[in-house]
Design a protein around this motif. Structure first.
Motif, PDB file in Angstrom:
ATOM      1  N   VAL A 263     -37.519   2.720  40.450  1.00  0.00           N
ATOM      2  CA  VAL A 263     -37.323   1.287  40.184  1.00  0.00           C
ATOM      3  C   VAL A 263     -36.935   0.616  41.493  1.00  0.00           C
ATOM      4  CG1 VAL A 263     -36.630   1.642  37.782  1.00  0.00           C
ATOM      5  CG2 VAL A 263     -34.890   1.578  39.582  1.00  0.00           C
ATOM      6  N   LYS A 264     -36.893  -0.702  41.493  1.00  0.00           N
ATOM      7  CA  LYS A 264     -36.515  -1.447  42.697  1.00  0.00           C
ATOM      8  C   LYS A 264     -35.013  -1.327  42.946  1.00  0.00           C
ATOM      9  CE  LYS A 264     -40.230  -4.873  42.296  1.00  0.00           C
ATOM     10  NZ  LYS A 264     -40.545  -6.303  42.157  1.00  0.00           N
ATOM     11  N   GLN A 265     -34.640  -1.419  44.209  1.00  0.00           N
ATOM     12  CA  GLN A 265     -33.229  -1.283  44.576  1.00  0.00           C
ATOM     13  C   GLN A 265     -32.371  -2.396  43.977  1.00  0.00           C
ATOM     14  OE1 GLN A 265     -32.692  -0.570  48.744  1.00  0.00           O
ATOM     15  NE2 GLN A 265     -30.467  -0.679  48.667  1.00  0.00           N
ATOM     16  N   ASN A 266     -32.932  -3.619  43.908  1.00  0.00           N
ATOM     17  CA  ASN A 266     -32.139  -4.714  43.339  1.00  0.00           C
ATOM     18  C   ASN A 266     -31.930  -4.534  41.837  1.00  0.00           C
ATOM     19  OD1 ASN A 266     -34.695  -5.315  42.476  1.00  0.00           O
ATOM     20  ND2 ASN A 266     -34.717  -7.422  43.265  1.00  0.00           N
ATOM     21  N   THR A 267     -32.826  -3.775  41.188  1.00  0.00           N
ATOM     22  CA  THR A 267     -32.628  -3.455  39.761  1.00  0.00           C
ATOM     23  C   THR A 267     -31.390  -2.589  39.592  1.00  0.00           C
ATOM     24  OG1 THR A 267     -35.006  -3.548  39.306  1.00  0.00           O
ATOM     25  CG2 THR A 267     -33.627  -2.332  37.736  1.00  0.00           C
ATOM     26  N   ILE A 268     -31.224  -1.620  40.491  1.00  0.00           N
ATOM     27  CA  ILE A 268     -30.048  -0.749  40.441  1.00  0.00           C
ATOM     28  C   ILE A 268     -28.786  -1.553  40.727  1.00  0.00           C
ATOM     29  CG2 ILE A 268     -28.912   1.248  41.487  1.00  0.00           C
ATOM     30  CD1 ILE A 268     -31.319   1.881  39.683  1.00  0.00           C
ATOM     31  N   SER A 269     -28.868  -2.477  41.657  1.00  0.00           N
ATOM     32  CA  SER A 269     -27.717  -3.331  41.968  1.00  0.00           C
ATOM     33  C   SER A 269     -27.295  -4.148  40.749  1.00  0.00           C
ATOM     34  CB  SER A 269     -28.044  -4.265  43.131  1.00  0.00           C
ATOM     35  OG  SER A 269     -28.298  -3.530  44.307  1.00  0.00           O
TER      36      SER A 269
ATOM     37  N   LEU B 229     -24.387   9.281  44.968  1.00  0.00           N
ATOM     38  CA  LEU B 229     -25.669   8.685  45.364  1.00  0.00           C
ATOM     39  C   LEU B 229     -25.521   7.186  45.592  1.00  0.00           C
ATOM     40  CD1 LEU B 229     -28.078  10.517  42.882  1.00  0.00           C
ATOM     41  CD2 LEU B 229     -27.480  11.167  45.221  1.00  0.00           C
ATOM     42  N   GLY B 230     -26.333   6.649  46.488  1.00  0.00           N
ATOM     43  CA  GLY B 230     -26.324   5.224  46.767  1.00  0.00           C
ATOM     44  C   GLY B 230     -27.439   4.496  46.044  1.00  0.00           C
ATOM     45  N   ASN B 231     -27.489   3.170  46.207  1.00  0.00           N
ATOM     46  CA  ASN B 231     -28.489   2.344  45.511  1.00  0.00           C
ATOM     47  C   ASN B 231     -29.921   2.799  45.790  1.00  0.00           C
ATOM     48  OD1 ASN B 231     -26.440   0.825  44.505  1.00  0.00           O
ATOM     49  ND2 ASN B 231     -26.864  -1.016  45.709  1.00  0.00           N
ATOM     50  N   LEU B 232     -30.221   3.034  47.072  1.00  0.00           N
ATOM     51  CA  LEU B 232     -31.595   3.393  47.437  1.00  0.00           C
ATOM     52  C   LEU B 232     -31.984   4.757  46.854  1.00  0.00           C
ATOM     53  CD1 LEU B 232     -34.169   2.752  48.970  1.00  0.00           C
ATOM     54  CD2 LEU B 232     -33.132   3.751  51.030  1.00  0.00           C
ATOM     55  N   GLU B 233     -31.081   5.711  46.935  1.00  0.00           N
ATOM     56  CA  GLU B 233     -31.366   7.042  46.394  1.00  0.00           C
ATOM     57  C   GLU B 233     -31.605   6.982  44.889  1.00  0.00           C
ATOM     58  OE1 GLU B 233     -28.807  10.265  48.795  1.00  0.00           O
ATOM     59  OE2 GLU B 233     -27.647   8.501  48.208  1.00  0.00           O
ATOM     60  N   ILE B 234     -30.761   6.226  44.192  1.00  0.00           N
ATOM     61  CA  ILE B 234     -30.899   6.112  42.735  1.00  0.00           C
ATOM     62  C   ILE B 234     -32.199   5.411  42.378  1.00  0.00           C
ATOM     63  CG2 ILE B 234     -29.893   5.107  40.645  1.00  0.00           C
ATOM     64  CD1 ILE B 234     -27.141   5.423  41.958  1.00  0.00           C
ATOM     65  N   ALA B 235     -32.499   4.342  43.111  1.00  0.00           N
ATOM     66  CA  ALA B 235     -33.735   3.597  42.864  1.00  0.00           C
ATOM     67  C   ALA B 235     -34.959   4.496  43.041  1.00  0.00           C
ATOM     68  CB  ALA B 235     -33.817   2.396  43.800  1.00  0.00           C
ATOM     69  N   ASN B 236     -34.953   5.301  44.082  1.00  0.00           N
ATOM     70  CA  ASN B 236     -36.088   6.205  44.338  1.00  0.00           C
ATOM     71  C   ASN B 236     -36.199   7.263  43.243  1.00  0.00           C
ATOM     72  OD1 ASN B 236     -36.826   4.895  46.692  1.00  0.00           O
ATOM     73  ND2 ASN B 236     -35.596   6.231  48.009  1.00  0.00           N
TER      74      ASN B 236
ATOM     75  N   LEU C 112     -25.436   4.496  31.712  1.00  0.00           N
ATOM     76  CA  LEU C 112     -24.646   5.721  31.833  1.00  0.00           C
ATOM     77  C   LEU C 112     -25.302   6.677  32.830  1.00  0.00           C
ATOM     78  CD1 LEU C 112     -22.241   7.388  30.937  1.00  0.00           C
ATOM     79  CD2 LEU C 112     -23.605   8.221  28.994  1.00  0.00           C
ATOM     80  N   GLU C 113     -26.615   6.735  32.804  1.00  0.00           N
ATOM     81  CA  GLU C 113     -27.352   7.584  33.744  1.00  0.00           C
ATOM     82  C   GLU C 113     -27.068   7.144  35.184  1.00  0.00           C
ATOM     83  OE1 GLU C 113     -31.956   9.146  34.427  1.00  0.00           O
ATOM     84  OE2 GLU C 113     -31.585   7.207  33.445  1.00  0.00           O
ATOM     85  N   VAL C 114     -27.149   5.840  35.421  1.00  0.00           N
ATOM     86  CA  VAL C 114     -26.892   5.301  36.760  1.00  0.00           C
ATOM     87  C   VAL C 114     -25.434   5.521  37.156  1.00  0.00           C
ATOM     88  CG1 VAL C 114     -26.795   3.184  38.135  1.00  0.00           C
ATOM     89  CG2 VAL C 114     -28.770   3.621  36.644  1.00  0.00           C
ATOM     90  N   ALA C 115     -24.524   5.314  36.211  1.00  0.00           N
ATOM     91  CA  ALA C 115     -23.097   5.504  36.491  1.00  0.00           C
ATOM     92  C   ALA C 115     -22.813   6.933  36.935  1.00  0.00           C
ATOM     93  CB  ALA C 115     -22.275   5.167  35.249  1.00  0.00           C
ATOM     94  N   ARG C 116     -23.429   7.884  36.276  1.00  0.00           N
ATOM     95  CA  ARG C 116     -23.234   9.293  36.644  1.00  0.00           C
ATOM     96  C   ARG C 116     -23.821   9.592  38.021  1.00  0.00           C
ATOM     97  NH1 ARG C 116     -24.381  11.524  30.542  1.00  0.00           N
ATOM     98  NH2 ARG C 116     -22.194  11.599  29.878  1.00  0.00           N
TER      99      ARG C 116
END
Length: 214
Positions: free
Chosen positions: A182-188, A171-178, A161-165
């Motif tokens: 966590v790693k960008q592929n984790t967000i993916s 925000l994009g994958n890299l921004e969320i990961a930073n 839910l945090e990532v969804a928001r």
């Protein structure tokens, strides 16, 4: 309860398509109702109509060019709880009906319904104060045991839910990961799980869900 024998029933027909509103007039006439219709084709006209007339029944589409009508339904009910609202829409009842009822609507009716069912729905709204179709009855019964039917975001874990928001905030994958360290592929991977759980295919649909249920 409003009956045919009382003073005219004030009915607002809110749809951005003139043909839909005119078709509803035909059905109201066929039902033999003593009514006065007021037309609205956008949110501003809906608000003006509600503020200018003592509307008894509001028949409202689920979507307008400005967006979905969930907020306007809640707004109407907050200011005028006596108004009975029937959502009349082409969107899937099995997916969307509960969220509109939860927002304050008194009934949900598909535009694919036969004329007789549309007429009955209007009469039920007038005489009973609500219209619950067989499909919506099933949804309501199921929702007693599964609250996720009312709010699909409840399917998500706290992290999802945090990532969804964050996605809904642009925000994009890299921004969320930073931000989450966590790693960008984790967000993916989390994104794929979110889409699968919510049965959606893109960020636009996710933003709509977040807006409707947060």
């Amino acid at each position: 309860m409003i009956t045919k024998d009382c003073n005219p029933i004030f009915i607002m027909l809110a749809d951005d398509h003139t043909l839909i509103r005119q078709g509803m007039i035909f059905i109201l006439d066929a039902a033999g109702l003593n009514y006065k219709a007021f037309h609205a084709s956008n949110f501003e006209q809906i608000r003006d109509c509600i503020n200018s007339h003592h509307i008894h029944i509001a028949i409202i589409d689920a979507h307008f060019p400005e967006g979905n009508s969930l907020q306007i339904v809640s707004e109407i009910k907050e200011k005028n709880p006596h108004i009975k609202i029937l959502i009349f829409s082409g969107i899937d009842e099995n997916i969307h009906a509960l969220k509109y009822l939860n927002a304050g609507a008194n009934g949900f009716l598909s535009k694919l319904s036969e004329e007789e069912e549309i007429q009955q729905a209007i009469l039920d709204i007038i005489n009973k104060g609500e219209y619950i179709s067989p499909a919506t009855q099933t949804l309501l019964m199921n929702s007693l045991n599964n609250r996720n039917l009312v709010n699909p975001l409840l399917y998500l874990t706290e992290r999802e839910l945090e990532v969804a928001r964050m996605y809904s905030a642009g925000l994009g994958n890299l921004e969320i990961a930073n931000m989450l360290d966590v790693k960008q592929n984790t967000i993916s991977t989390i994104k794929k799980r979110i889409f699968k759980k919510l049965n959606i295919e893109n960020i636009v649909a996710l933003i709509e869900l977040i807006k409707n249920h947060s």
